[in-house]
Design a protein around this motif. Structure first.
Motif, short mmCIF file in Angstrom:
data_model
loop_
_atom_site.label_atom_id
_atom_site.label_comp_id
_atom_site.label_asym_id
_atom_site.label_seq_id
_atom_site.Cartn_x
_atom_site.Cartn_y
_atom_site.Cartn_z
N VAL A 138 -95.82 48.47 -10.14
CA VAL A 138 -96.76 47.59 -10.84
C VAL A 138 -96.53 46.21 -10.25
CG1 VAL A 138 -97.53 46.66 -13.03
CG2 VAL A 138 -96.68 49.02 -12.91
N LEU A 139 -97.51 45.72 -9.51
CA LEU A 139 -97.35 44.48 -8.76
C LEU A 139 -98.38 43.44 -9.19
CD1 LEU A 139 -96.96 45.97 -5.16
CD2 LEU A 139 -95.14 45.38 -6.77
N VAL A 140 -97.93 42.20 -9.31
CA VAL A 140 -98.83 41.07 -9.48
C VAL A 140 -98.97 40.42 -8.11
CG1 VAL A 140 -99.19 38.83 -10.55
CG2 VAL A 140 -98.18 40.70 -11.87
N MET A 141 -100.21 40.28 -7.65
CA MET A 141 -100.46 39.71 -6.33
C MET A 141 -101.76 38.93 -6.33
SD MET A 141 -101.75 43.05 -4.15
CE MET A 141 -100.17 43.86 -4.29
N GLU A 142 -102.05 38.29 -5.25
CA GLU A 142 -103.31 37.55 -5.10
C GLU A 142 -104.49 38.51 -5.28
OE1 GLU A 142 -106.80 36.29 -3.30
OE2 GLU A 142 -105.44 37.33 -1.93
N LYS A 143 -105.48 38.07 -6.05
CA LYS A 143 -106.60 38.93 -6.43
C LYS A 143 -107.33 39.51 -5.21
CE LYS A 143 -111.05 38.71 -8.84
NZ LYS A 143 -111.97 37.81 -9.59
N GLY A 144 -107.56 38.68 -4.21
CA GLY A 144 -108.27 39.14 -3.03
C GLY A 144 -107.53 40.28 -2.33
N ALA A 145 -106.20 40.20 -2.28
CA ALA A 145 -105.40 41.27 -1.66
C ALA A 145 -105.52 42.55 -2.48
CB ALA A 145 -103.95 40.83 -1.55
N ALA A 146 -105.43 42.44 -3.80
CA ALA A 146 -105.54 43.62 -4.65
C ALA A 146 -106.90 44.30 -4.49
CB ALA A 146 -105.31 43.23 -6.11
N LYS A 147 -107.95 43.50 -4.37
CA LYS A 147 -109.30 44.05 -4.14
C LYS A 147 -109.38 44.75 -2.78
CE LYS A 147 -111.96 42.54 -7.65
NZ LYS A 147 -112.84 43.43 -8.46
N ARG A 148 -108.78 44.13 -1.78
CA ARG A 148 -108.82 44.69 -0.42
C ARG A 148 -108.09 46.04 -0.34
NH1 ARG A 148 -106.69 40.74 1.72
NH2 ARG A 148 -104.63 41.45 2.37
N PHE A 149 -106.96 46.15 -1.02
CA PHE A 149 -106.18 47.37 -0.96
C PHE A 149 -106.83 48.53 -1.70
CE2 PHE A 149 -102.31 44.36 -0.75
CZ PHE A 149 -102.38 44.30 0.64
N THR A 150 -107.76 48.23 -2.61
CA THR A 150 -108.33 49.28 -3.46
C THR A 150 -109.82 49.52 -3.23
OG1 THR A 150 -108.68 47.64 -5.23
CG2 THR A 150 -106.64 48.89 -5.30
N SER A 151 -110.42 48.80 -2.30
CA SER A 151 -111.88 48.87 -2.16
C SER A 151 -112.34 50.02 -1.26
CB SER A 151 -112.40 47.54 -1.59
OG SER A 151 -111.93 47.36 -0.25
N TYR A 152 -113.62 50.36 -1.39
CA TYR A 152 -114.33 51.27 -0.50
C TYR A 152 -115.50 50.50 0.09
CZ TYR A 152 -111.90 55.56 -1.83
OH TYR A 152 -110.95 56.53 -2.01
N PRO A 153 -115.91 50.77 1.33
CA PRO A 153 -115.26 51.72 2.24
C PRO A 153 -113.92 51.23 2.75
CG PRO A 153 -116.98 50.52 3.40
CD PRO A 153 -117.08 50.10 1.96
N ILE A 154 -113.11 52.16 3.27
CA ILE A 154 -111.80 51.80 3.81
C ILE A 154 -111.96 51.57 5.32
CG2 ILE A 154 -109.38 52.47 4.02
CD1 ILE A 154 -109.88 54.55 1.80
N THR A 155 -111.78 50.32 5.73
CA THR A 155 -111.96 49.99 7.15
C THR A 155 -110.65 49.68 7.86
OG1 THR A 155 -112.33 47.67 6.60
CG2 THR A 155 -114.28 49.08 6.72
N ASN A 156 -109.56 49.51 7.10
CA ASN A 156 -108.27 49.18 7.67
C ASN A 156 -107.42 50.44 7.80
OD1 ASN A 156 -105.34 48.46 7.57
ND2 ASN A 156 -106.13 46.37 7.56
N PRO A 157 -106.97 50.79 9.01
CA PRO A 157 -106.20 52.03 9.19
C PRO A 157 -104.92 52.09 8.38
CG PRO A 157 -106.92 51.16 11.32
CD PRO A 157 -107.23 50.12 10.30
N LEU A 158 -104.22 50.95 8.25
CA LEU A 158 -102.97 50.94 7.48
C LEU A 158 -103.23 51.23 6.01
CD1 LEU A 158 -100.67 48.04 8.76
CD2 LEU A 158 -100.14 50.48 8.66
N ILE A 159 -104.25 50.59 5.46
CA ILE A 159 -104.58 50.82 4.05
C ILE A 159 -105.00 52.27 3.84
CG2 ILE A 159 -106.16 50.20 2.17
CD1 ILE A 159 -106.21 47.35 3.32
N LEU A 160 -105.76 52.82 4.78
CA LEU A 160 -106.14 54.22 4.69
C LEU A 160 -104.90 55.11 4.68
CD1 LEU A 160 -108.11 56.60 4.73
CD2 LEU A 160 -108.22 56.37 7.23
N LYS A 161 -103.97 54.80 5.57
CA LYS A 161 -102.74 55.60 5.62
C LYS A 161 -102.01 55.55 4.28
CE LYS A 161 -98.14 55.86 7.50
NZ LYS A 161 -97.12 55.36 8.42
N TRP A 162 -101.84 54.35 3.71
CA TRP A 162 -101.13 54.23 2.43
C TRP A 162 -101.82 55.07 1.36
CZ3 TRP A 162 -101.26 48.16 2.61
CH2 TRP A 162 -100.44 47.71 3.68
#
Length: 284
Positions: A138-162
């Motif tokens: 459970v992490l508190v982080m910058e809102k934009g980063a949290a949105k990027r890690f959870t959004s669709y479509p997935i365009t970042n290979p690292l995020i897709l891997k995670w």
């Protein structure tokens, strides 16, 4: 407003240098309690608090968890943590750069407000080796980063891997007013859970990243175009049929289950020397 300024001055007196780490200390007790509830801690849990600050999360977490490892780099905060922790035998305080930390070998949970400036490196540290012992976070982080890690479509290979091995969920926004010093942007709660059902074994994590990096080099390309250097035309036809999609669909629109099908099709029909190789990453 005067109360907030007083609080900020109190925090700043413990800092000898500018806040290069991007660390903003959460002080809202209601939100702290919410984070602990979301983490669903028990007396059997080992918890990492990354960027512990003065222990706003550390000590409430210690009331629920069996063991807490508080990691903090700032020596002034470390001094405060160690003094407070004398009354808590289940807290271990470590003064260290978070990114040089060796993760516990036993199962562990992370509950932390992580420094904004190293958000992605911390995510890499936690998620890049999916066979590690992280159970959830459970992490508190910058809102934009949290949105990027959870959004669709997935365009970042690292995020897709995670996201092939962990479920990443956006919980809710947290106003910047709940931190000292206040950041320039709002924050959010991100929850991470290890997937119970895996579509790809852990041992293939680096091979999958190679495929993801190759296919998502141009995320808007049609599937057949993005994958044509890996699969032959007949193999593409078979793959499209198995996926149940149009061959012209943008490659970035595939979900995690479909990416599992793409990977297993490669394993089955493409000789290993022709699998795309992953770039070298710091946490490989």
């Amino acid at each position: 407003m005067k109360k907030q300024n007083k609080r900020n001055r109190k925090i700043r007196k413990y800092i000898e240098w500018p806040n290069f780490s991007g660390q903003h200390l959460l002080h809202n007790k209601r939100i702290i309690n919410d984070l602990i509830q979301i983490a669903n801690l028990t007396s059997n849990d080992t918890v990492l608090d990354l960027g512990a600050g003065k222990g706003a999360l550390t000590f409430p977490v210690a009331e629920k968890a069996g063991k807490v490892i508080a990691v903090e780099y700032d020596p002034r905060f470390v001094e405060i943590l160690k003094k407070k922790a004398e009354a808590y035998p289940n807290i271990k305080v470590i003064q260290q750069d978070i990114l040089k930390l060796h993760l516990p070998k036993e199962p562990f949970i992370v509950v932390a407000g992580i420094p904004y400036a190293i958000t992605t490196p911390i995510m890499k540290m936690l998620l890049h080796q999916p066979a590690n012992s992280l159970q959830r976070a459970v992490l508190v982080m910058e809102k934009g980063a949290a949105k990027r890690f959870t959004s669709y479509p997935i365009t970042n290979p690292l995020i897709l891997k995670w996201r092939m091995w962990f479920d990443l969920g956006y919980v809710r926004e947290i106003s910047r007013e709940n931190f000292s010093p206040p950041p320039k942007v709002d924050s959010a709660i991100l929850i991470i859970r290890r997937k119970k059902k895996l579509s790809i074994p852990y041992k293939y994590h680096d091979s999958f990243l190679g495929l993801a990096e190759y296919a998502l080099k141009y995320p808007q390309l049609p599937l057949y175009e993005a994958l044509k250097g890996v699969f032959t035309p007949p193999q593409i036809t078979r793959l499209v049929r198995n996926l149940g999609v149009n061959r012209n669909i943008a490659i970035c629109l595939l979900n995690e289950i479909q990416w599992g099908i793409v990977f297993h099709t490669m394993v089955q029909y493409v000789q290993r020397p022709y699998w795309p190789k992953a770039k070298k990453h710091k946490n490989n």
